[in-house]
Design an enzyme around this catalytic site. Structure first.
Site, PDB file in Angstrom:
ATOM      1  N   HIS A   1      21.534  -6.037   9.983  1.00 32.04           N
ATOM      2  CA  HIS A   1      22.804  -5.419   9.625  1.00 32.04           C
ATOM      3  C   HIS A   1      22.639  -4.518   8.416  1.00 32.04           C
ATOM      4  CE1 HIS A   1      27.048  -5.122   8.351  1.00 32.04           C
ATOM      5  NE2 HIS A   1      27.311  -5.302   9.634  1.00 32.04           N
TER       6      HIS A   1
ATOM      7  N   SER B   1     -13.220  -4.494  -2.431  1.00 26.29           N
ATOM      8  CA  SER B   1     -12.090  -3.569  -2.468  1.00 26.29           C
ATOM      9  C   SER B   1     -10.916  -4.240  -3.144  1.00 26.29           C
ATOM     10  CB  SER B   1     -11.712  -3.119  -1.052  1.00 26.29           C
ATOM     11  OG  SER B   1     -11.407  -4.238  -0.233  1.00 26.29           O
TER      12      SER B   1
END
Length: 1133
Positions: free
Chosen positions: A562, A817
């Site tokens: 919604h 990383s």
């Protein structure tokens, strides 16, 4: 080529015996033999038992011309599916079909239609096993090392060599002698006839030894028996292959022939040896000794290794043996006289040596067993000098030879065969993994495994496994227990994920059809089973407004949906009737949702930072603490007070990726099936979570992604929603509702795109180890604007171009990383992994990776467009339709050149000063390395052009060009053209250059045709700067072992531009052409290689094992749809 694996044990020296046969004798014999020898081109479309999928060459020869029977090796006929053609010396090629393959010995038969041979005159080669003798001069005629006709000379040196041992986990012959000669055969000669000077086949070539010129030949006695039985069945029932039955008996044990000196050491009594020598044929040197017994077979717990076999079914001789106390110096007649005196038997019986039934040869033993299938036999053995009698029931060998298999998600699973049960010492019939495929290899289940439990249920046979699979839904994660023969005493437990996307067809059960020589497939599980139903439910009609990924919506889902419906981000809700029924009204919530929307908008605007949930106010006493009132907060990790402030702030936003790419969907040149890496959450709300990660971790959109969170112990799936076409990053979406209580613990990082990092700035490098432990260190920027220069790989794949990256003085190595943050934990760059290929010399190369920083501004720009709802193509994410951004690009690969070098090329002082004034740090100009083929700039810009300005604004870096392209999108009346000033060969030129618009979906369509993976040329291929003139064509990305393209050589890295003379410029055209092709039809294909070399080849389509199908991604439903284009039988796809 069929290349038998080389033997491990030592060889023997061949005897050199002079031959009196003349060259004319051999010429006449070979003139009869050569026409009957055929080159066999075989393709195994599936792995099965001891064999892997693949294509090979071998040899066979005609042994029955009237019936059309070719003799070759078992490993050529294959125990599993096989597609074969025979080519004779006059180049006539005909299809052949498997007729019989022996379960143990290395021989089998193909059948063919004799009427199919129109032009060749040939005669069958007679089999004469009795003609084999030591010193016999022989010729091996066949396809040796790829030569169509090769004739190798040799001399039989041994007739009693033990069967060669090829592999510890593959096919090995046993319970037979082999012959040996120094003929030096090589790969491709398997199945060649070993002929004498009269043109008779005396043996069958089977294997060789690489370290010497030794070749190993199979004796023909059992071959002759099988051929005669086939002829008898043929005569009795007509041409019905299914009626062929060759009785084969087994006790599931292996014998070895040991010399008498060895049997004595094993405890054989002197009187037994005397009796055996007395009644055995002249020249007998040993006896059969038990070498191994298959668990739970007929001989299990009755016979043991080291038992010496004396009799089979020798009741009378057993009585004589027990009472006899002969002496070595007695002759046969003297022993008979004593027998008549001591035992009340007739002279005729005593003189009949046959009633002794001493078994010292493999042939005699197998003859007795084959004639006693289903019956009991008495074995007289000696164990450590003690005579024992064992009664065993002879089992049908065919009953323990699998004739069916299950194919599920690329895995091939079938009952454990006698061959592998003997190799691994497991009982026959267990559930054996012949090929791990995708589902099992994703869980690290290796080939040759035995499945013991699945989803908590014991698995005793293949039916048990099928029953369990039929109860599971796609996407389910269930435990599996397996054992491997190399670690047989420990069961290993893994978590298996059922293929949730439908990359593969539903499970198929293949069963051998001896009438056709094919293996027929049918759906292995009922249509109403959850596995099939969930597969179909995930494939929605693109025009439907319903959503199927979630079977039930919670109030939180409705609230989130919604919110998206009322915000200004342009999202449109897709709602089901079930959702409406749960909560039909949302009155009273609008004001709350509007406040949330404004808060997000404010966060986007403030300081250029995007964040969600959590900031430095959560820091207290040096540790990040989560509200105790939150359910599940006790599972959240408490961050160590020793960690830096940046690490403590950012850890709840760190995510570990585990990415798997299905082997049949390896598009865009992706170089691996399995990737790991660290990402960072950049957006987190009730209905949407987004994670940024490098493209060396998420390389393609067609992949399965699992996320593990540093802040909360949970693992959930995720989907690729955006792959940047140029920059080395991807955005991945997850469903926050799947986190449960962890949704309140996990938070998004704050992004800090401005100010840009500069040389000398201090940053914190933060990432995750494989154990999800946060690791950080303080580093210094050494270069904030290094241009990436990655060359094209041998197999073109994504590579970062037109990018500037950040370099540090210290990091954690090339495999670590993470992200770069400031002291407050705000993300300034993604510490990303880049894939490259290092080349050594002209032919060798090796994949490598390195890590560099990607400034966060590019990621934040894309995120802002997603959240704000910038117009673009819609995509369903977590049940909500969202517009996804498009990227406008100048599809040109650029590289920087120093102004000092540019001056040497003739660039004027005015431009040098203008560019240096614009960017006194870089002091460079961009040059064209190449244009992407098919781009709008391809015909306008040339290699070596210097880009000086766009719209009269000097250009000094890649970001300047990106900003110019973005301005075109912001302009209402933009035509997508750039007014560029370039420097070419000493002249300034003004050009109008078009730009291209790309989405972030990556490749979204592929076709599997004849085992090749075909797609439209992806950007890495177009970056080579070349597309075929013949309408561009479709690109072959991969090929499958055992497929028609493997058999005929249509490999990857080439375009298909024509099929049967019809152009195939794109996938749609290609599909329209191939859907009209019939099964077993030869197809003419015109290709162009990446090097520009054209080629025309032919291949035979095989729709039985390799149906044509396509896989397409539909953004509106967020599903991959598999559709069968053409097949011979229903596949359930």
């Amino acid at each position: 080529m069929e290349s038998p694996v080389k033997e491990e044990v030592g060889g023997e020296l061949a005897m050199e015996i002079e031959s009196s046969v003349t060259a004319e004798d051999w010429r006449r014999a070979l003139s009869r033999v050569v026409p009957a020898v055929a080159v066999l081109r075989t393709t195994a479309p599936r792995a099965f038992d001891t064999e892997v999928a693949g294509a090979s060459y071998a040899t066979g020869f005609v042994v029955d011309k009237a019936r059309g029977i070719i003799l070759t090796n078992r490993h050529v006929v294959k125990p599993g599916p096989v597609v074969s053609e025979a080519m004779f010396v006059n180049r006539e090629e005909i299809p052949v079909y498997p007729l019989y393959r022996d379960p143990v010995h290395d021989f089998g038969f193909f059948r063919y239609d004799p009427g199919a041979i129109k032009f060749l005159k040939y005669e069958e080669i007679p089999l004469d096993p009795e003609a084999a003798s030591v010193g016999l001069e022989i010729r091996v005629v066949g396809n040796d090392s790829g030569e169509k006709v090769s004739i190798l000379a040799g001399t039989l040196a041994r007739l009693d060599r033990e069967a060669p041992h090829y592999k510890k986990d593959g096919y090995n012959d046993f319970n037979t002698f082999y012959m040996q000669a120094a003929s030096g055969t090589k790969g491709g000669s398997s199945g060649s006839p070993v002929v004498d000077c009269q043109g008779r086949a005396v043996a069958l070539n089977a294997g060789s030894k690489s370290s010497s010129a030794s070749a190993f030949f199979l004796p023909l006695e059992r071959v002759v028996r099988a051929l005669n039985l086939i002829r008898d069945c043929w005569d009795a029932f007509g041409i019905k292959s299914e009626s062929v039955y060759i009785p084969r008996g087994t006790l599931q044990m292996t014998f070895q022939h040991k010399g008498f000196e060895e049997t004595r050491r094993l405890g054989l009594r002197n009187e037994t040896e005397q009796m055996v020598r007395l009644v055995s044929p002249a020249g007998e040197t040993g006896m059969l000794v038990v070498d191994s017994v298959v668990p739970e077979g007929p001989a299990h717990k009755h016979l043991e290794p080291g038992d010496v076999l004396v009799h089979i079914n020798g009741e009378i001789c057993l009585k004589r043996y027990i009472h006899k106390r002969g002496r070595v110096d007695q002759t046969w007649e003297e022993s008979v006289k004593r027998d008549l005196k001591d035992w009340n038997i007739t002279k005729e019986l005593a003189m009949d040596r046959g009633v002794w039934k001493v078994v010292t040869q493999f042939l005699a033993m197998e003859t007795l067993l084959d004639d006693s299938v289903g019956k009991e036999v008495n074995l007289q053995i000696e164990r450590g000098g003690v005579p024992l009698t064992v009664k065993l029931e002879v089992e049908d060998l065919h009953s323990i030879t699998p004739n069916h298999f299950l194919e599920v998600s690329g895995a091939v699973i079938h009952p454990l065969s006698y061959q592998q049960a003997r190799n691994f010492r497991f009982k026959c019939g267990l559930v054996y993994v012949a090929e791990a495929g995708y589902m099992l290899s994703r869980a690290s289940v290796p080939r040759h495994s035995i499945i013991k439990k699945f989803a908590g249920e014991d698995i005793e046979n293949l039916d048990d496994l099928i029953a369990v699979i039929s109860k599971l839904s796609r996407g389910a994660r269930v435990p599996l227990e397996y054992v491997k023969y190399t670690d047989r005493y420990r069961n290993k437990s893994v978590l298996v994920t059922i293929d949730q996307h439908g990359w593969y067809a539903p499970p198929q059960l293949y069963t051998r059809n001896d009438a056709t020589g094919l293996w027929n497939a049918k759906l292995a599980i009922p249509l109403e089973s959850p596995f099939v139903v969930s597969h179909r439910a995930g494939h929605m009609d693109a025009n439907s407004n319903s959503v199927s990924p979630l079977t039930e919506s919670s109030p939180m889902d409705l609230k989130c949906q919604h919110e998206s419906e009322n915000t200004a981000d342009g999202c449109v809700k897709m709602q089901t009737d079930e959702e409406i029924a749960i909560d039909g009204s949302h009155s009273g919530e609008d004001s709350i949702l509007e406040k949330k929307r404004r808060r997000v908008d404010e966060e986007i605007a403030a300081e250029g930072t995007i964040s969600s949930f959590g900031d430095l106010d959560d820091m207290k006493d040096g540790a990040l603490r989560h509200p105790s009132s939150v359910e599940g907060s006790d599972l959240a990790r408490t961050i160590s007070s020793n960690a830096s402030l940046a690490e403590q702030v950012i850890e709840p936003a760190l995510v570990m990726f585990e990415v798997h790419v299905p082997p049949i969907c390896m598009l865009d040149g992706v170089h691996s099936q399995h990737f790991f890496g660290t990402g960072v959450i950049i957006y987190h709300s009730d209905c949407l979570g987004l994670v940024a990660v490098d493209r060396n971790t998420v390389a393609v959109s067609i992949s399965d992604i699992m996320l593990s969170f540093a802040a909360y112990p949970i693992e959930i799936p995720a989907e690729v929603v955006f792959l940047h076409p140029v920059h080395n990053f991807a955005l991945v979406a997850y469903d926050p509702s799947a986190l449960g209580a962890g949704a309140s613990v996990i938070r998004a990082a704050k992004l800090l795109p401005e100010p840009a990092l500069r040389r000398g700035d201090s940053v914190y490098l933060v990432g995750l180890s494989r154990s999800l432990q946060a690791t950080s260190r303080k580093s210094t920027i050494t270069n904030p604007c290094t241009a990436v220069n990655i060359g094209s790989a041998d197999c073109p794949r994504y590579r970062a171009i037109n990018m500037e990256v950040i370099e540090l003085d210290t990091d954690f190595g090339s495999s670590f990383s993470g992200i770069l943050t400031d002291e407050q934990g705000r993300v300034q760059a993604l510490w990303a992994s880049f894939s490259t290929q290092l080349k050594y010399g002209c032919s060798s190369s090796e994949d490598h990776q390195f890590v560099r920083g990607i400034p966060i501004y590019a990621i934040s720009q894309v995120l802002e467009k997603i959240i704000s709802g910038t117009p673009g193509p819609f995509r369903l994410i977590n049940g909500i339709r969202r517009p996804m951004p498009l990227v406008r690009l100048l599809e040109v690969e650029l590289y920087p050149t120093l102004l000092s070098k540019a001056r040497s090329y003739g660039l004027s002082d005015n431009w040098v000063q203008a560019l240096a004034k614009k960017d006194p740090v870089r002091r460079q100009v961009l040059r064209v390395k190449g244009c992407l083929a098919g781009s709008k700039a391809e015909k306008l810009l040339e290699q070596g052009d210097m880009i000086l300005a766009i719209n009269k604004e000097p250009i000094t870096c890649f970001l300047d060009i990106e900003n110019a392209c973005q301005k075109l999108d912001q302009s209402i009346d933009s035509d997508g053209l750039l007014n560029m000033t370039i420097f070419r060969q000493g002249k300034e030129i003004d050009l109008i250059v078009g730009t291209d618009v790309r989405d972030g979906n990556g490749s979204t369509r592929m076709v599997n045709w004849c085992g090749s993976i075909i797609q439209d040329p992806h950007s890495a291929v177009r970056a080579l700067g070349f597309l075929p003139e013949e309408g561009h064509g479709v690109y072959v990305a991969r090929w499958c072992h055992g497929s028609p393209v493997h058999r005929y050589g249509l490999y990857a890295l080439q375009w298909i531009v024509e099929v049967n003379g019809q152009p195939t410029p794109d996938l749609e055209s290609f599909i329209q052409v191939v859907k009209g092709l019939e099964d077993r039809e030869f197809v003419r294909v015109k290709t162009v290689h990446l090097n520009g070399k054209p080629r025309v080849l032919t291949l035979k389509q095989d729709l039985h094992y390799w149906p044509t199908w396509e896989l397409t991604f539909e953004p509106e439903t967020d599903t991959w749809k598999r559709r069968t284009i053409k097949a011979l039988q229903p596949t359930g796809a």
